[in-house]
Design a protein around this motif. Structure first.
Motif, mmCIF file in Angstrom:
data_model
loop_
_atom_site.group_PDB
_atom_site.id
_atom_site.type_symbol
_atom_site.label_atom_id
_atom_site.label_comp_id
_atom_site.label_asym_id
_atom_site.label_seq_id
_atom_site.Cartn_x
_atom_site.Cartn_y
_atom_site.Cartn_z
ATOM 1 N N THR A 254 32.544 39.353 39.918
ATOM 2 C CA THR A 254 32.738 37.995 39.410
ATOM 3 C C THR A 254 33.897 37.357 40.183
ATOM 4 O O THR A 254 34.748 38.063 40.735
ATOM 5 C CB THR A 254 33.089 37.987 37.904
ATOM 6 N N LEU A 255 33.943 36.038 40.173
ATOM 7 C CA LEU A 255 35.071 35.356 40.799
ATOM 8 C C LEU A 255 36.324 35.567 39.954
ATOM 9 O O LEU A 255 36.257 35.476 38.722
ATOM 10 C CB LEU A 255 34.801 33.857 40.924
ATOM 11 N N PRO A 256 37.458 35.840 40.591
ATOM 12 C CA PRO A 256 38.694 35.950 39.814
ATOM 13 C C PRO A 256 39.042 34.606 39.187
ATOM 14 O O PRO A 256 39.232 33.617 39.888
ATOM 15 C CB PRO A 256 39.735 36.385 40.859
ATOM 16 N N SER A 257 39.097 34.563 37.880
ATOM 17 C CA SER A 257 39.273 33.291 37.185
ATOM 18 C C SER A 257 40.510 33.250 36.295
ATOM 19 O O SER A 257 40.771 32.250 35.641
ATOM 20 C CB SER A 257 38.041 32.982 36.320
ATOM 21 N N VAL A 258 41.265 34.347 36.262
ATOM 22 C CA VAL A 258 42.442 34.418 35.392
ATOM 23 C C VAL A 258 43.702 34.375 36.255
ATOM 24 O O VAL A 258 44.033 35.358 36.931
ATOM 25 C CB VAL A 258 42.432 35.706 34.546
ATOM 26 N N PRO A 259 44.433 33.265 36.255
ATOM 27 C CA PRO A 259 45.654 33.152 37.061
ATOM 28 C C PRO A 259 46.825 33.856 36.370
ATOM 29 O O PRO A 259 47.684 33.229 35.751
ATOM 30 C CB PRO A 259 45.876 31.637 37.147
ATOM 31 N N ILE A 260 46.873 35.171 36.492
ATOM 32 C CA ILE A 260 47.790 35.961 35.674
ATOM 33 C C ILE A 260 49.262 35.688 35.993
ATOM 34 O O ILE A 260 50.132 35.979 35.172
ATOM 35 C CB ILE A 260 47.473 37.468 35.780
ATOM 36 N N THR A 261 49.577 35.129 37.162
ATOM 37 C CA THR A 261 50.993 34.862 37.469
ATOM 38 C C THR A 261 51.592 33.813 36.536
ATOM 39 O O THR A 261 52.820 33.699 36.437
ATOM 40 C CB THR A 261 51.167 34.404 38.919
ATOM 41 N N ARG A 262 50.754 33.068 35.822
ATOM 42 C CA ARG A 262 51.288 32.069 34.880
ATOM 43 C C ARG A 262 52.052 32.713 33.730
ATOM 44 O O ARG A 262 52.881 32.071 33.091
ATOM 45 C CB ARG A 262 50.152 31.215 34.332
ATOM 46 N N ARG A 289 47.075 42.081 42.079
ATOM 47 C CA ARG A 289 46.076 42.618 43.018
ATOM 48 C C ARG A 289 44.780 42.966 42.286
ATOM 49 O O ARG A 289 43.680 42.719 42.794
ATOM 50 C CB ARG A 289 46.639 43.858 43.707
ATOM 51 N N ARG A 290 44.902 43.537 41.105
ATOM 52 C CA ARG A 290 43.694 43.896 40.353
ATOM 53 C C ARG A 290 42.938 42.660 39.885
ATOM 54 O O ARG A 290 41.714 42.624 39.901
ATOM 55 C CB ARG A 290 44.061 44.766 39.144
ATOM 56 N N SER A 291 43.680 41.663 39.443
ATOM 57 C CA SER A 291 43.060 40.445 38.929
ATOM 58 C C SER A 291 42.459 39.602 40.037
ATOM 59 O O SER A 291 41.396 39.006 39.886
ATOM 60 C CB SER A 291 44.097 39.630 38.147
ATOM 61 N N GLY A 292 43.154 39.547 41.177
ATOM 62 C CA GLY A 292 42.678 38.742 42.296
ATOM 63 C C GLY A 292 43.274 37.349 42.299
ATOM 64 O O GLY A 292 43.772 36.854 41.278
ATOM 65 N N SER A 293 43.218 36.713 43.442
ATOM 66 C CA SER A 293 43.755 35.359 43.613
ATOM 67 C C SER A 293 42.724 34.345 43.133
ATOM 68 O O SER A 293 41.595 34.303 43.627
ATOM 69 C CB SER A 293 44.097 35.119 45.087
ATOM 70 N N THR A 294 43.116 33.534 42.171
ATOM 71 C CA THR A 294 42.185 32.605 41.524
ATOM 72 C C THR A 294 42.057 31.305 42.313
ATOM 73 O O THR A 294 43.051 30.601 42.504
ATOM 74 C CB THR A 294 42.667 32.269 40.105
ATOM 75 N N PRO A 295 40.854 30.956 42.756
ATOM 76 C CA PRO A 295 40.697 29.657 43.414
ATOM 77 C C PRO A 295 40.742 28.535 42.387
ATOM 78 O O PRO A 295 40.267 28.705 41.263
ATOM 79 C CB PRO A 295 39.305 29.760 44.058
ATOM 80 N N PRO A 296 41.322 27.374 42.723
ATOM 81 C CA PRO A 296 41.326 26.251 41.777
ATOM 82 C C PRO A 296 39.905 25.811 41.446
ATOM 83 O O PRO A 296 38.984 25.939 42.269
ATOM 84 C CB PRO A 296 42.071 25.151 42.540
ATOM 85 N N VAL A 297 39.737 25.285 40.238
ATOM 86 C CA VAL A 297 38.417 24.835 39.802
ATOM 87 C C VAL A 297 37.824 23.821 40.772
ATOM 88 O O VAL A 297 36.649 23.900 41.143
ATOM 89 C CB VAL A 297 38.508 24.233 38.376
ATOM 90 N N ASP A 298 38.654 22.863 41.226
ATOM 91 C CA ASP A 298 38.106 21.826 42.105
ATOM 92 C C ASP A 298 37.696 22.394 43.462
ATOM 93 O O ASP A 298 36.802 21.847 44.122
ATOM 94 C CB ASP A 298 39.098 20.671 42.270
#
Length: 482
Positions: A254-262, A289-298
């Motif tokens: 799945t695409l990484p969708s959780v921006p955990i750094t927040r 690293r496990r969560s992945g870098s989340t691309p912005p919705v736009d």
């Protein structure tokens, strides 16, 4: 008649209220060309130059390998997003001076109502703002100047430079006491191109860090490898340029969708991150690293709005070769053919890969030298990051082997594990630029302590003499007593 208002009014007033910059207090040293050499004239190089000026530190030079201002940095070259990925409200190069902020600049030109309507900063407006920042503050930049080697010699650095006027290149050697590496995402390594692509002829692939001729992809079939923002930006740019079809391949299911750094984007965690124990900093980096870098919705919507965009999840390339003038790829049991491939696969960290660091790369302390994680939390990528000090300086792997490393400050994403953010991006400026400048100021002051003690103990001429108050001296009762 309404008097015209200078659009730079707030910025001019800010400088007026600040007062003139302090004189350079750093004593000249024979044989030293620069107290500080800043490598990179992007958003942080100019900010450092201004901050050092306000700290009274002179003989600061900013260099950039780009031939001219239009090619410096990433915003008009390799960056392809429509909007910055960070909130518009973050403190940027102005570092605490609102009149020099993006908001002040934008509202002076387009109005406060216009600013209120934007959710994030348009990329090209950010580039305009940075150009204004450099020119308004009169930041001198030496373009066409590439750092090729930092050579430690006798308590300072000989910096080897390639200087180009666009036609000829000449070699120059100068000297510096301090170096700031504000040289972008590849500043401690390079662009990571997967082995499955790397062996292909250069005409068939590129990394997102390259200047890609998207117009040449019109009508072509394009593959993009990667699931972060830069991959989606490249895919959308190719589609907007008229690519026949674009396929984006992501290894994750799945695409990484959780921006955990927040979760740590509040002042307590942000300001004190460096003070965290190594185990916690490592665990936070591992979590990202496990969560992945989340691309912005736009960024995702920009690509998915095209009917000829195709997303492949859980799809890692296992093989690629050139057949009949095209790339033939094996992906998750399928054989697919493409005219061109773009790697949006990030960057590797390895100071030894940078020629300018070759003289001492083996002495730089890395995270793998300082911290041994539990067996189930090992990560070679994170372990290759430099283990930085409190002012983002390199540290020695072995005490006493390379004490000069403390005079090189790393203001690029190699500081991620140590400082918890992609250092060099907007969020890091408010915290880290003042820390680096304060450390440079301290080091330069203490290095010439004898001269400063002499200066502080020097004679000071009197502002006035006794004549100023002689007529009001109390004389007592002088009347004769009989």
């Amino acid at each position: 008649m309404t008097q015209a208002v200078n659009p730079d009014h707030d910025a001019l007033n800010t400088l007026k209220l600040l007062g003139p910059a302090p004189d350079n207090w750093v004593p000249d040293r024979e044989g030293v060309d620069h107290n500080v050499l800043i490598v990179g004239a992007g958003q942080t190089g100019a900010a450092f130059a201004f901050a050092l000026r306000r700290a009274g530190i002179g003989r600061v030079s900013v260099i950039d390998a780009a031939q001219d201002e239009s090619k410096a940095g990433v915003w008009l070259t390799r960056a392809r997003m429509n909007k910055l990925r960070t909130p518009k409200s973050l403190v940027g190069p102005e570092t605490g001076l609102p009149g020099l902020s993006f908001q002040a600049w934008y509202e002076a030109r387009f109005g406060s109502e216009s600013y209120a309507t934007i959710d994030r900063i348009p990329r090209t407006r950010w580039a305009e703002y940075l150009a204004w920042f450099r020119h308004f503050l009169d930041i001198a930049i030496r373009y066409g100047t590439r750092l090729t080697r930092i050579e430690p010699v006798d308590g300072l650095f000989r910096v080897h430079l390639e200087v180009s006027d666009g036609k000829k290149v000449r070699q120059v050697v100068e000297t510096a006491r301090k170096v700031i590496l504000a040289n972008g995402v590849a500043g401690n390594g390079g662009a990571y191109v997967p082995a499955v692509l790397k062996h292909l002829p250069a005409a068939f692939h590129a990394h997102t860090s390259s200047e890609i001729d998207f117009a040449a992809l019109r009508g072509k079939s394009v593959a993009v490898l990667g699931g972060a923002a830069s991959a989606f930006d490249a895919a959308a740019t190719a589609l907007e340029a008229g690519a026949g079809e674009v396929h984006l391949f992501v290894r994750r299911a799945t695409l990484p969708s959780v921006p955990i750094t927040r979760t740590r984007a509040y002042p307590g965690a942000y300001d004190n991150y460096f003070q965290l124990p190594d185990a916690i900093r490592w665990a936070q980096a591992r979590r990202f690293r496990r969560s992945g870098s989340t691309p912005p919705v736009d960024a995702v919507e920009r690509a998915t709005s095209f009917a000829n965009f195709h997303l492949h999840l859980g799809a890692q390339w296992s093989e690629a070769r050139i057949a009949n003038g095209a790339i033939e790829a094996s992906v998750a049991g399928e054989r697919l053919t493409f005219d061109f491939a773009i790697a949006g696969t990030g960057y590797f960290i390895d100071p030894a890969a940078r020629p300018e660091l070759a003289d001492f790369a083996s002495h730089i302390s890395l995270w793998r030298d300082q911290y041994v994680p539990p067996v189930d939390e090992t990560d070679d990528y994170l372990g290759a990051h430099p283990y930085l000090g409190a002012a983002l300086e390199y540290l020695e792997k072995s005490a006493g082997d390379a004490p000069y490393l403390r005079d090189i400050h790393v203001y690029n994403p190699a500081g991620f594990v140590s400082f918890g953010l992609p250092v060099g991006d907007v969020p890091s400026m408010r915290r880290d630029i003042p820390a680096v400048v304060q450390r440079i100021s301290r080091d330069l002051f203490l290095a010439d302590l004898d001269a400063h003690v002499t200066r502080m103990n020097g004679d000071v001429p009197a502002d006035f003499d006794a004549a100023l108050y002689a007529n009001r001296l109390w004389q007592g009762d002088r009347a004769d007593v009989t």
